[in-house]
Design a protein around this motif. Structure first.
Motif, short mmCIF file in Angstrom:
data_model
loop_
_atom_site.label_atom_id
_atom_site.label_comp_id
_atom_site.label_asym_id
_atom_site.label_seq_id
_atom_site.Cartn_x
_atom_site.Cartn_y
_atom_site.Cartn_z
N THR A 1 66.37 56.46 77.97
CA THR A 1 65.89 55.85 76.73
C THR A 1 65.61 56.96 75.73
O THR A 1 64.83 57.87 75.99
CB THR A 1 64.61 55.04 77.00
OG1 THR A 1 64.93 53.93 77.83
CG2 THR A 1 63.99 54.56 75.69
N SER A 2 66.26 56.90 74.59
CA SER A 2 66.18 58.00 73.64
C SER A 2 66.94 57.62 72.37
O SER A 2 67.54 56.54 72.28
CB SER A 2 66.79 59.27 74.25
OG SER A 2 66.59 60.39 73.42
N VAL A 3 66.89 58.51 71.41
CA VAL A 3 67.75 58.39 70.24
C VAL A 3 68.84 59.45 70.37
O VAL A 3 68.52 60.63 70.59
CB VAL A 3 66.98 58.58 68.93
CG1 VAL A 3 67.93 58.42 67.74
CG2 VAL A 3 65.83 57.58 68.82
N TYR A 4 70.07 59.03 70.25
CA TYR A 4 71.21 59.94 70.45
C TYR A 4 71.86 60.25 69.12
O TYR A 4 72.18 59.35 68.34
CB TYR A 4 72.22 59.29 71.40
CG TYR A 4 71.69 59.18 72.80
CD1 TYR A 4 70.92 58.08 73.19
CD2 TYR A 4 71.92 60.17 73.74
CE1 TYR A 4 70.39 57.99 74.46
CE2 TYR A 4 71.41 60.09 75.02
CZ TYR A 4 70.64 58.98 75.37
OH TYR A 4 70.13 58.90 76.65
N PHE A 5 72.06 61.53 68.89
CA PHE A 5 72.70 61.98 67.66
C PHE A 5 73.98 62.73 67.98
O PHE A 5 74.03 63.56 68.89
CB PHE A 5 71.78 62.92 66.87
CG PHE A 5 70.64 62.21 66.21
CD1 PHE A 5 69.38 62.21 66.77
CD2 PHE A 5 70.83 61.53 65.00
CE1 PHE A 5 68.32 61.54 66.16
CE2 PHE A 5 69.79 60.88 64.38
CZ PHE A 5 68.52 60.87 64.98
N CYS A 6 74.97 62.43 67.20
CA CYS A 6 76.22 63.18 67.23
C CYS A 6 76.25 64.10 66.02
O CYS A 6 75.70 63.77 64.96
CB CYS A 6 77.40 62.21 67.18
SG CYS A 6 79.02 63.00 67.12
N ALA A 7 76.88 65.25 66.17
CA ALA A 7 77.01 66.18 65.06
C ALA A 7 78.37 66.86 65.14
O ALA A 7 78.99 66.92 66.21
CB ALA A 7 75.90 67.22 65.08
N SER A 8 78.80 67.37 64.01
CA SER A 8 80.05 68.13 64.00
C SER A 8 79.89 69.36 63.11
O SER A 8 78.97 69.41 62.27
CB SER A 8 81.21 67.27 63.48
OG SER A 8 81.08 67.03 62.09
N PRO B 1 73.96 59.09 61.94
CA PRO B 1 72.68 58.41 61.73
C PRO B 1 71.91 58.13 63.01
O PRO B 1 70.74 57.75 62.95
CB PRO B 1 73.09 57.10 61.04
CG PRO B 1 74.47 56.86 61.55
CD PRO B 1 75.10 58.20 61.72
N GLY B 2 72.54 58.31 64.16
CA GLY B 2 71.84 58.11 65.42
C GLY B 2 72.08 56.76 66.06
O GLY B 2 72.43 55.78 65.37
N THR B 3 71.91 56.72 67.38
CA THR B 3 71.96 55.48 68.17
C THR B 3 70.67 55.40 68.97
O THR B 3 70.34 56.32 69.72
CB THR B 3 73.15 55.48 69.14
OG1 THR B 3 74.37 55.46 68.41
CG2 THR B 3 73.09 54.24 70.04
N ARG B 4 69.96 54.30 68.76
CA ARG B 4 68.71 54.12 69.51
C ARG B 4 69.03 53.31 70.76
O ARG B 4 69.42 52.15 70.67
CB ARG B 4 67.67 53.42 68.66
CG ARG B 4 66.31 53.29 69.34
CD ARG B 4 65.26 52.73 68.37
NE ARG B 4 65.00 53.64 67.27
CZ ARG B 4 64.15 54.64 67.31
NH1 ARG B 4 63.48 54.88 68.43
NH2 ARG B 4 63.96 55.41 66.26
N LEU B 5 68.84 53.94 71.92
CA LEU B 5 69.15 53.30 73.21
C LEU B 5 67.87 53.08 74.00
O LEU B 5 67.07 53.99 74.17
CB LEU B 5 70.10 54.19 74.02
CG LEU B 5 70.41 53.70 75.44
CD1 LEU B 5 71.19 52.39 75.40
CD2 LEU B 5 71.17 54.76 76.22
N THR B 6 67.71 51.86 74.48
CA THR B 6 66.59 51.52 75.35
C THR B 6 67.15 51.04 76.68
O THR B 6 68.02 50.16 76.70
CB THR B 6 65.72 50.42 74.73
OG1 THR B 6 65.22 50.88 73.46
CG2 THR B 6 64.55 50.09 75.63
N VAL B 7 66.64 51.62 77.77
CA VAL B 7 67.06 51.21 79.10
C VAL B 7 65.86 50.59 79.81
O VAL B 7 64.82 51.24 79.97
CB VAL B 7 67.60 52.40 79.92
CG1 VAL B 7 68.08 51.90 81.30
CG2 VAL B 7 68.72 53.10 79.18
N THR B 8 65.99 49.34 80.18
CA THR B 8 64.85 48.63 80.79
C THR B 8 65.00 48.52 82.31
O THR B 8 66.09 48.77 82.84
CB THR B 8 64.73 47.22 80.21
OG1 THR B 8 65.94 46.50 80.51
CG2 THR B 8 64.55 47.27 78.70
#
Lengths: 112, 115
Positions: free
Chosen positions: B86-93, B108-115
């Motif tokens: 569970t985290s916010v994932y950022f890609c960069a180049s 802009p990021g992807t907010r992922l929640t794992v329950t």
């Protein structure tokens, strides 16, 4: 080991006051240094960078930073803070291994 | 000019499920990165790529896989999601030019929640 520290987790300033955010790094060679800003819910945006030359660098939004080799520091400054400057600020160091090491960030709050 | 885009923006997974995060950039950059951002820990590098067809491990690669089949895309996969992901994932180049390549452009990021 290479590292970046930002001693202040959170800072609160009044609008119109001056600002200084601290950054210290540990790296054996001459570093490439950056400051990024992250507004809530957004990605990171580059404020300024230092590669070589003049140790005082100017960035966007009225920010500047000074590289001090003797202190291994790259502090970010702004003479007069605006409410829109409230954000998370990250210091970063580019290393010779094609990687960038980010500090833990400093959260800035601005009081109207 | 879209810059760096990420798909999806939000996702909720159950433990054990798999998913792929897509990062795309239209700046013809050679270098691409995946980070995760957790409170108080800044950004930590998961995997990165210095060119099409190449990938390398970063600081926290366990539980993730990546692929760079096309220069403009960098995929991050979670084979069996865990709550610790569970985290916010950022890609960069970033471009390949020495020195400048350390200047990264972020999605802009992807907010992922794992329950």
């Amino acid at each position: 080991a290479q590292s970046v520290t930002q001693p202040d987790i959170h800072i609160t300033v009044s609008e119109g006051a001056s600002l200084e955010l601290r950054c210290n790094y540990s790296y054996g060679a001459t570093p490439y240094l950056f400051w990024y800003v992250q507004s809530p819910g957004q990605g990171l945006q580059l404020l300024l960078k230092y590669f070589s030359g003049d140790t005082l660098v100017q960035g966007i939004k009225g920010f500047e930073a000074e590289f001090k080799r003797s202190q291994s520091s790259f502090n970010l400054r702004k003479p007069s803070v605006h409410w829109s400057d409230a954000a998370e600020y990250f210091c970063a160091v580019g290393t010779s291994y094609d990687k960038v090491i980010f500090g833990p960030g400093t959260s800035l709050s601005v009081i109207p | 000019n879209a810059g760096v885009t990420q798909t999806p923006k939000f996702r909720v997974l159950k433990t054990g499920q798999s998913m792929t995060l897509l990062c795309a950039q239209d700046m013809n950059h050679e270098y691409m990165y995946w980070y995760r951002q957790d409170p108080g820990m800044g950004l930590r590098l998961i995997h990165y790529s210095v060119g099409e067809g190449t990938t390398a491990k970063g600081e926290v690669p366990d539980g993730y896989n990546v692929s760079r089949l096309k220069k403009q895309n960098f995929l991050l996969g979670l084979e069996s999601a865990a709550p610790s992901q569970t985290s916010v994932y950022f890609c960069a180049s970033s471009p390949q030019v020495a020195g400048v390549r350390y200047e990264q452009y972020f999605g802009p990021g992807t907010r992922l929640t794992v329950t």
